[in-house]
Enzyme design. Structure first.
Site, PDB file in Angstrom:
ATOM      1  N   VAL A 135     -44.034   9.838   9.594  1.00 56.20           N
ATOM      2  CA  VAL A 135     -44.823   8.724   9.374  1.00 56.20           C
ATOM      3  C   VAL A 135     -44.567   7.476  10.160  1.00 56.20           C
ATOM      4  O   VAL A 135     -45.570   6.550  10.204  1.00 56.20           O
ATOM      5  CB  VAL A 135     -44.595   8.042   7.856  1.00 56.20           C
ATOM      6  CG1 VAL A 135     -43.210   7.291   7.630  1.00 56.20           C
ATOM      7  CG2 VAL A 135     -45.814   7.402   7.475  1.00 56.20           C
ATOM      8  N   TYR A 136     -43.470   7.312  11.015  1.00 58.14           N
ATOM      9  CA  TYR A 136     -43.448   6.187  11.712  1.00 58.14           C
ATOM     10  C   TYR A 136     -44.499   5.995  12.890  1.00 58.14           C
ATOM     11  O   TYR A 136     -44.695   6.880  13.970  1.00 58.14           O
ATOM     12  CB  TYR A 136     -41.891   6.412  12.458  1.00 58.14           C
ATOM     13  CG  TYR A 136     -40.641   6.073  11.767  1.00 58.14           C
ATOM     14  CD1 TYR A 136     -40.753   5.711  10.260  1.00 58.14           C
ATOM     15  CD2 TYR A 136     -39.311   6.232  12.024  1.00 58.14           C
ATOM     16  CE1 TYR A 136     -39.735   5.705   9.620  1.00 58.14           C
ATOM     17  CE2 TYR A 136     -38.426   6.164  11.210  1.00 58.14           C
ATOM     18  CZ  TYR A 136     -38.544   5.801   9.898  1.00 58.14           C
ATOM     19  OH  TYR A 136     -37.439   5.683   9.130  1.00 58.14           O
ATOM     20  N   GLY A 137     -44.971   5.006  12.783  1.00 58.76           N
ATOM     21  CA  GLY A 137     -46.011   4.719  13.616  1.00 58.76           C
ATOM     22  C   GLY A 137     -47.393   4.619  13.159  1.00 58.76           C
ATOM     23  O   GLY A 137     -48.360   4.539  13.704  1.00 58.76           O
TER      24      GLY A 137
END
Length: 268
Positions: A135-137
């Site tokens: 999920v990062y970004g």
């Protein structure tokens, strides 16, 4: 101690800084909290120092003992004649560096060029443990899984996948529907496949579930993770944001079923 360093420019007291400061103080570190400069010197017994500060602030003063700073645009690391420490992660065959590099800002607040430079410096200093998440970004428009993609392109370009232990996480709600749980077999499998593609690897060294869903039986969740482990897509698995009773239940089930089980939990 593990330091989840992440993006070092513009640390804020309500995030990483909240625990970076007390951890630094435990081992004789010093901190500065002016608006333009956030700094923590963290030293282990072998003399590895990390400095973190706001990129718009002043460069930390040179050490009195004459040690040299190795400077990049966003981070500086001083070696004081020591070596990186390593440890075997409990119940696994993963030998990880004592510093785990967080990559939450890769591809968003930190440009890809700077992220590559930071990873180069980290590996040059003996680090081998990277933390990311599917999920990062995703809170910015465009490519999904930005952090994983940045890491994947770096590893492909450098040809150094074998030097790195990757920890990534899946089953986080989509940013657009944060109230909808994705701790479901189909979501776990989909996120894992997408992470493997983004990172350009055949297996994840340590795969975390980013969230839990108390309405989902632990048996079903572990069954999916164990199936993917036996396929060779995951070496070991863990979790993030799980309660103690759920972890205890997972441990009981793993022992009864002969699973490798949850090897670690990331507290938030």
């Amino acid at each position: 101690l593990f330091y989840h360093c992440g993006y070092v420019q513009g640390l804020r007291k309500d995030s990483l800084w909240e625990y970076a400061m007390p951890e630094a103080e435990k081992i004789g570190g010093k901190v500065g909290q002016s608006p333009s400069e956030f700094e923590a010197d963290m030293q282990d017994g072998d003399g590895i120092w990390l400095a973190m500060w706001d990129g718009d602030g002043a460069w930390p003063e040179m050490p009195e003992d004459g040690g040299a700073w190795s400077r990049t645009e966003h981070a500086g690391i001083r070696r004081n004649g020591g070596k990186m420490k390593y440890k075997m992660l409990q119940s696994t065959d993963l030998k990880v560096s004592g510093i785990c590099l967080g990559t939450v800002k890769y591809g968003t607040d930190m440009a890809e060029r700077d992220a590559w430079e930071q990873m180069d410096s980290f590996l040059d200093l003996g680090g081998n443990f990277l933390d990311t998440a599917h999920v990062y970004g995703d809170w910015t428009p465009g490519e999904r899984a930005k952090s994983e993609h940045v890491i994947g392109r770096f590893l492909k370009n450098r040809g150094n996948r074998s030097r790195v232990i990757i920890r990534t996480k899946g089953a986080h709600p989509y940013m657009e529907t944060m109230g909808e749980s994705r701790v479901k077999p189909e979501c776990i499998r989909r996120d894992l496949e997408e992470s493997l593609q983004a990172l350009g690897t055949d297996e994840i060294d340590l795969y975390f579930l980013h969230r839990d869903d108390l309405s989902m039986p632990v048996e079903e969740i572990l069954g999916v993770l164990e199936e993917e482990r036996r396929k060779g897509k995951i070496r070991w698995y863990g979790c993030s944001n799980w309660t103690l009773p759920r972890l205890q239940e997972a441990d009981r089930i793993a022992k009864a079923e002969g699973y490798s089980g949850v090897v670690c939990n990331q507290l938030m």
